[in-house]
Design a protein around this motif. Structure first.
Motif, short mmCIF file in Angstrom:
data_model
loop_
_atom_site.label_atom_id
_atom_site.label_comp_id
_atom_site.label_asym_id
_atom_site.label_seq_id
_atom_site.Cartn_x
_atom_site.Cartn_y
_atom_site.Cartn_z
N SER A 29 8.72 29.20 13.70
CA SER A 29 8.17 30.10 14.73
C SER A 29 8.48 29.61 16.14
CB SER A 29 6.67 30.24 14.54
OG SER A 29 6.00 29.01 14.70
N TYR B 180 6.67 38.88 25.15
CA TYR B 180 5.33 38.78 24.57
C TYR B 180 5.37 38.20 23.17
CZ TYR B 180 3.55 41.45 28.52
OH TYR B 180 3.20 41.87 29.78
N GLY B 181 6.45 38.49 22.43
CA GLY B 181 6.59 37.86 21.12
C GLY B 181 6.73 36.36 21.23
N GLN C 182 3.42 34.46 22.11
CA GLN C 182 2.52 34.28 20.96
C GLN C 182 2.93 33.08 20.10
OE1 GLN C 182 2.72 38.07 19.01
NE2 GLN C 182 1.26 39.04 20.40
N LYS C 183 4.17 32.64 20.22
CA LYS C 183 4.68 31.58 19.35
C LYS C 183 4.83 30.22 20.04
CE LYS C 183 7.53 34.94 16.79
NZ LYS C 183 7.38 36.10 17.69
N GLN D 121 6.85 27.68 27.40
CA GLN D 121 6.98 28.97 28.08
C GLN D 121 7.39 28.76 29.53
OE1 GLN D 121 3.41 31.37 27.74
NE2 GLN D 121 3.01 30.57 25.69
N GLY E 43 10.52 31.68 18.78
CA GLY E 43 9.93 31.96 20.08
C GLY E 43 10.84 31.50 21.21
#
Length: 302
Positions: A3, A230-231, A234-235, A241, A7
């Protein structure tokens, strides 16, 4: 696929897409008001399809969500108008560098309206960003490019865009728990309503090229970019980020150099780098010195 890896790929793709937005705005050849209107219109269609497919339109809307999202949408629309207008005045590179003062706008709002403490470290990063801003402002545009004569107006517009982005971010915080795709849909719908009276709808673009540029801004730079970003959020952990978000200004500067031949003067390069490093330090929690005690590291300015 792990994930975190997925991400990272999604966030990287989102930031690369965002970094190319200036090229599409300029190459559309349309007035900025029309560009933003059509971005909102195509974005609204794309996000409506996405939200419907994800089942986000069933029983989630309330008057509170619509009202707060609409307020944020108005700020986003002004943000886009100012940022896109700044490209032709201060160049994509300079406008993007100045636009990345967003974290400091948020810090200022937090201190003024939410009683958040302004630490010495944050103040130091703010000072570095301000010094970078002075270097950019004092550097004159490249005479060999088509930057335009109203360079300082372009810088002011980019600052204004950062301010309204921060306003939208503060407003959106009130919608914690609301699907971000739904918030984005309401925001671009608000953009369509606000800009429709001002867009030049009686003289639509006459060529396929312009329409393709405008459609790409709505479908790819709004719909697809939101899905990817946004995906990824979440990861990914916050620090990752923040790190990946700086792909955006780097790509934007490269696009400006390769596509339009804009070259920054040495002072502007240093100033832009100072702003980006300071923004990275603010986002990622870097420290500039080693405090002797934990209490000293969190000392706040009274």
């Amino acid at each position: 696929m792990d994930s975190t890896v997925r991400g990272t790929v999604e966030m990287t793709a989102a930031m690369v897409i965002l970094g190319t937005i200036g090229w599409f705005v300029v190459m559309s050849g349309e007035p900025i008001m029309d560009v933003v209107f059509w971005r909102c219109a195509f974005g609204a269609i794309t996000l409506l399809i996405i939200c419907a497919a994800l089942g986000l339109l069933r029983g989630r809307l309330s008057l509170r969500i619509v009202a707060i999202s609409a307020l944020g949408g108005a700020a986003i629309v002004v943000n886009w108008l100012l940022l896109f207008s700044s490209f032709s005045r201060a160049s994509i590179s300079i406008a993007t560098a100045v636009y990345n003062t967003q974290p400091f706008m948020l810090v200022g709002f937090g201190a003024l309206f939410f009683s958040e403490r302004l630490t010495l470290t944050k103040a130091a990063w703010l000072g570095i960003a301000f010094a970078g801003m002075l270097l950019i402002v004092q550097g004159s545009p490249d005479a060999g490019s088509d930057v335009g004569t109203d360079y300082f107006i372009g810088i002011a517009m980019a600052l204004g865009a950062a301010f309204f982005w921060a306003v939208a971010a503060i407003v959106t915080k009130k919608l914690k728990g609301t699907p971000p795709h739904l918030i984005a849909l309401i925001q671009v719908c608000v953009g369509v309503v606000i800009l429709a009276p001002f867009a030049n709808l009686s003289h639509l673009p006459a060529d396929v090229w312009s329409w393709s540029m405008l459609a790409t801004l709505g479908v790819v730079h709004t719909g697809l970019m939101y899905i990817l970003m946004y995906g990824a959020i979440q990861k990914l952990p916050t620090y990752l980020q923040g790190s990946l978000s700086f792909i955006y200004p780097v790509v934007a500067i490269l696009v400006d150099v390769v596509a339009f031949g804009h070259r920054l003067h040495p002072a502007q390069m240093v100033g832009g780098a100072a702003i980006l490093v300071a923004a990275a330090g603010m986002n990622l929690g870097w420290t500039l010195w080693q405090s002797k005690t934990p209490a000293e590291s969190t000392q706040a300015i009274k």
